[in-house]
Design a protein around this motif. Structure first.
Motif, PDB file in Angstrom:
ATOM      1  N   GLU A   1     -10.518  -6.528   7.088  1.00  0.00           N
ATOM      2  CA  GLU A   1      -9.461  -5.665   6.580  1.00  0.00           C
ATOM      3  C   GLU A   1      -8.386  -5.340   7.615  1.00  0.00           C
ATOM      4  O   GLU A   1      -7.381  -4.709   7.287  1.00  0.00           O
ATOM      5  CB  GLU A   1     -10.067  -4.373   6.016  1.00  0.00           C
ATOM      6  N   ASP A   2      -8.593  -5.755   8.854  1.00  0.00           N
ATOM      7  CA  ASP A   2      -7.562  -5.565   9.881  1.00  0.00           C
ATOM      8  C   ASP A   2      -6.472  -6.624   9.789  1.00  0.00           C
ATOM      9  O   ASP A   2      -5.499  -6.566  10.545  1.00  0.00           O
ATOM     10  CB  ASP A   2      -8.191  -5.589  11.275  1.00  0.00           C
ATOM     11  N   CYS A   3      -6.634  -7.581   8.891  1.00  0.00           N
ATOM     12  CA  CYS A   3      -5.576  -8.582   8.704  1.00  0.00           C
ATOM     13  C   CYS A   3      -4.266  -7.856   8.400  1.00  0.00           C
ATOM     14  O   CYS A   3      -4.206  -7.015   7.497  1.00  0.00           O
ATOM     15  CB  CYS A   3      -5.940  -9.522   7.555  1.00  0.00           C
ATOM     16  N   PRO A   4      -3.195  -8.163   9.128  1.00  0.00           N
ATOM     17  CA  PRO A   4      -1.932  -7.423   8.975  1.00  0.00           C
ATOM     18  C   PRO A   4      -1.170  -7.735   7.691  1.00  0.00           C
ATOM     19  O   PRO A   4      -0.140  -7.114   7.440  1.00  0.00           O
ATOM     20  CB  PRO A   4      -1.129  -7.861  10.196  1.00  0.00           C
ATOM     21  N   PHE A   5      -1.664  -8.671   6.890  1.00  0.00           N
ATOM     22  CA  PHE A   5      -0.915  -9.097   5.712  1.00  0.00           C
ATOM     23  C   PHE A   5      -1.475  -8.516   4.416  1.00  0.00           C
ATOM     24  O   PHE A   5      -1.185  -9.025   3.334  1.00  0.00           O
ATOM     25  CB  PHE A   5      -0.900 -10.634   5.637  1.00  0.00           C
ATOM     26  N   LEU A   6      -2.261  -7.456   4.526  1.00  0.00           N
ATOM     27  CA  LEU A   6      -2.879  -6.855   3.345  1.00  0.00           C
ATOM     28  C   LEU A   6      -2.184  -5.552   2.961  1.00  0.00           C
ATOM     29  O   LEU A   6      -1.879  -4.723   3.818  1.00  0.00           O
ATOM     30  CB  LEU A   6      -4.357  -6.551   3.611  1.00  0.00           C
ATOM     31  N   ASP A   7      -1.973  -5.376   1.653  1.00  0.00           N
ATOM     32  CA  ASP A   7      -1.539  -4.083   1.143  1.00  0.00           C
ATOM     33  C   ASP A   7      -2.653  -3.060   1.351  1.00  0.00           C
ATOM     34  O   ASP A   7      -3.842  -3.394   1.218  1.00  0.00           O
ATOM     35  CB  ASP A   7      -1.234  -4.194  -0.357  1.00  0.00           C
ATOM     36  N   PRO A   8      -2.290  -1.804   1.634  1.00  0.00           N
ATOM     37  CA  PRO A   8      -3.326  -0.774   1.806  1.00  0.00           C
ATOM     38  C   PRO A   8      -4.249  -0.639   0.604  1.00  0.00           C
ATOM     39  O   PRO A   8      -5.434  -0.338   0.755  1.00  0.00           O
ATOM     40  CB  PRO A   8      -2.506   0.508   2.020  1.00  0.00           C
ATOM     41  N   GLY A   9      -3.730  -0.875  -0.597  1.00  0.00           N
ATOM     42  CA  GLY A   9      -4.543  -0.710  -1.795  1.00  0.00           C
ATOM     43  C   GLY A   9      -5.663  -1.716  -1.939  1.00  0.00           C
ATOM     44  O   GLY A   9      -6.571  -1.515  -2.746  1.00  0.00           O
ATOM     45  N   PHE A  10      -5.635  -2.808  -1.170  1.00  0.00           N
ATOM     46  CA  PHE A  10      -6.683  -3.824  -1.248  1.00  0.00           C
ATOM     47  C   PHE A  10      -7.741  -3.657  -0.160  1.00  0.00           C
ATOM     48  O   PHE A  10      -8.738  -4.375  -0.145  1.00  0.00           O
ATOM     49  CB  PHE A  10      -6.073  -5.226  -1.135  1.00  0.00           C
ATOM     50  N   ARG A  11      -7.523  -2.701   0.761  1.00  0.00           N
ATOM     51  CA  ARG A  11      -8.470  -2.490   1.878  1.00  0.00           C
ATOM     52  C   ARG A  11      -9.517  -1.464   1.450  1.00  0.00           C
ATOM     53  O   ARG A  11      -9.498  -0.307   1.871  1.00  0.00           O
ATOM     54  CB  ARG A  11      -7.721  -2.016   3.114  1.00  0.00           C
TER      55      ARG A  11
END
Length: 419
Positions: A94-104
């Protein structure tokens, strides 16, 4: 798999034994044979026994040669989910920088993490493990486009994170126009600088044009969906190497006619056109564009099937929920029927050599445990509806991208500059 055969074996030679020695030898060989037969199947099952397939704690054998899987005779959409504790390690976190907060989901408070340990196992063949370095090399100097609704965005963000595992310096992956990835409604274009590769997402819930009402339209018409006219974004995609489309989630009365959006064909609004009829017409418009602009021998076009939602005890705006789901579905009677939108997509793809179906529906239908549910991004009101349509990342959309990779390998995908 190729047609190479194993080299012929030579029968071993033995010295002449006494009867007693022969008995001892045969007993010893028999024990070895029994041991070899039993040990490979001695892994322990978890507490749940699937009616849809067996669930095992199981380590997947390494795949060293990607090219050995380039021509599978397999329907990757048929299979079962198996438990694999090594699976999340292969991908990203979840530390991947390309994720929307809602998917973490874990960062948003979800405590269980078993939803990340399920791996899709097709029937009768092996799904190749996603190899980011291989994909990047095959895509050098290319362009990959995802277009559709927010479920397509879910898949696109998963794809960015999976592909970034092949890049050591993540600062060399950036949005070309400096746009933030969160809450963006237009299009985003990420550059993998070392490979001169762009991976783009275009938000197009209907794929076709949304327009103002024509002159003389009834006052109830707030806007029209032009089923015979594609969005102008389509002009940008000629020459793309891979295109992945999705649609269907917005094609319902709640997001069309109940909002004052009616269907226009030509210069007139058809007030009586059914939503699914309109979707079918829009797909035929899409089909004509693909046939006119893409070559089956050179280009790779996919249309994703419908990704199921898992609201129970009500719809999304009537208290529907999915937060109690901690494991995949185990009862066949709870599996939903094929959605009508899938039948329409299949019909429009029939006979098209330049596009194919990316069938994700059944494998996703089983994964009722994979949604953000109540674990939404920070700042979401406590009484906000649960999200049982999008997916936690890492999660189920990673498997969609593994299927995409497998299909591309089967077609010996490479961009023109890498062939």
């Amino acid at each position: 798999m190729d047609n190479n055969k194993f080299p012929p074996r030579q029968l071993p030679t033995f010295q002449i034994f006494t009867k007693k020695e022969l008995k001892i030898t045969f007993c010893f060989l028999f024990l070895i044979l029994i041991t070899l037969l039993i040990i490979p199947f001695s892994f322990q099952p978890t507490s749940l026994f699937f009616s849809l397939g067996f669930r095992f704690r199981f380590r997947r054998p390494p795949i060293s040669d990607v090219n050995s899987l380039t021509k599978p005779v397999c329907d990757f959409s048929k299979g079962r989910w198996v438990w694999d504790e090594t699976y999340p390690i292969q991908l990203y976190d979840e530390d991947c920088p390309f994720l929307d907060p809602g998917f973490r989901c874990r960062k948003n408070g979800r405590l269980d993490k078993g939803y990340r340990n399920w791996r899709w196992q097709p029937e009768n063949c092996l799904l190749p493990r996603f190899n980011a370095s291989d994909f990047l090399n095959r895509s050098r100097n290319g362009r990959i486009v995802f277009a559709g609704d927010s479920i397509g965005r879910n898949q696109w963000e998963s794809f960015l994170c999976m592909l970034s595992q092949g890049v050591s310096n993540k600062s060399l992956i950036y949005e070309e126009h400096g746009k933030p990835i969160s809450k963006h409604r237009g299009f985003l274009s990420f550059m993998f600088f070392e490979y001169n590769l762009t991976v783009q997402y275009y938000r197009l819930p209907f794929l076709v044009t949304i327009d103002r009402p024509p002159l003389g339209a009834p006052k109830i018409v707030k806007g029209t969906i032009r089923v015979d006219k594609l969005h102008w974004y389509f002009d940008r995609w000629a020459g793309a190497d891979v295109l992945v489309f999705n649609g269907g989630h917005w094609w319902n009365s709640d997001k069309t006619t109940k909002m004052g959006l009616y269907f226009q064909e030509g210069e007139s609004v058809n007030m009586k056109m059914d939503v699914m009829d309109a979707f079918s017409k829009s797909l035929k418009t899409w089909r004509s564009w693909v046939l006119a602009n893409f070559n089956a021998k050179r280009d790779f076009v996919f249309f994703c099937s419908f990704a199921p939602v898992h609201y129970r005890n009500g719809t999304w705006n009537e208290g529907g929920n999915c937060d109690d789901n901690k494991e995949p579905e185990t009862k066949q009677e709870n599996i939903q029927l094929e959605p009508q939108s899938n039948n329409l997509v299949s019909q429009v793809l029939e006979g098209m050599n330049s596009a194919q179906l990316l069938n994700i529906t059944y494998l996703s239908e089983i994964r009722k445990d994979g949604h953000p549910s109540k674990y939404r991004e920070p700042g979401t009101p406590i009484d906000a509806p649960q999200d049982c349509s999008h997916w936690c990342l890492p999660g189920v959309p990673d498997t969609w991208n593994e299927l995409l990779y497998a299909h591309l390998l089967a077609k010996n995908f490479r961009t023109m500059t890498t062939r």
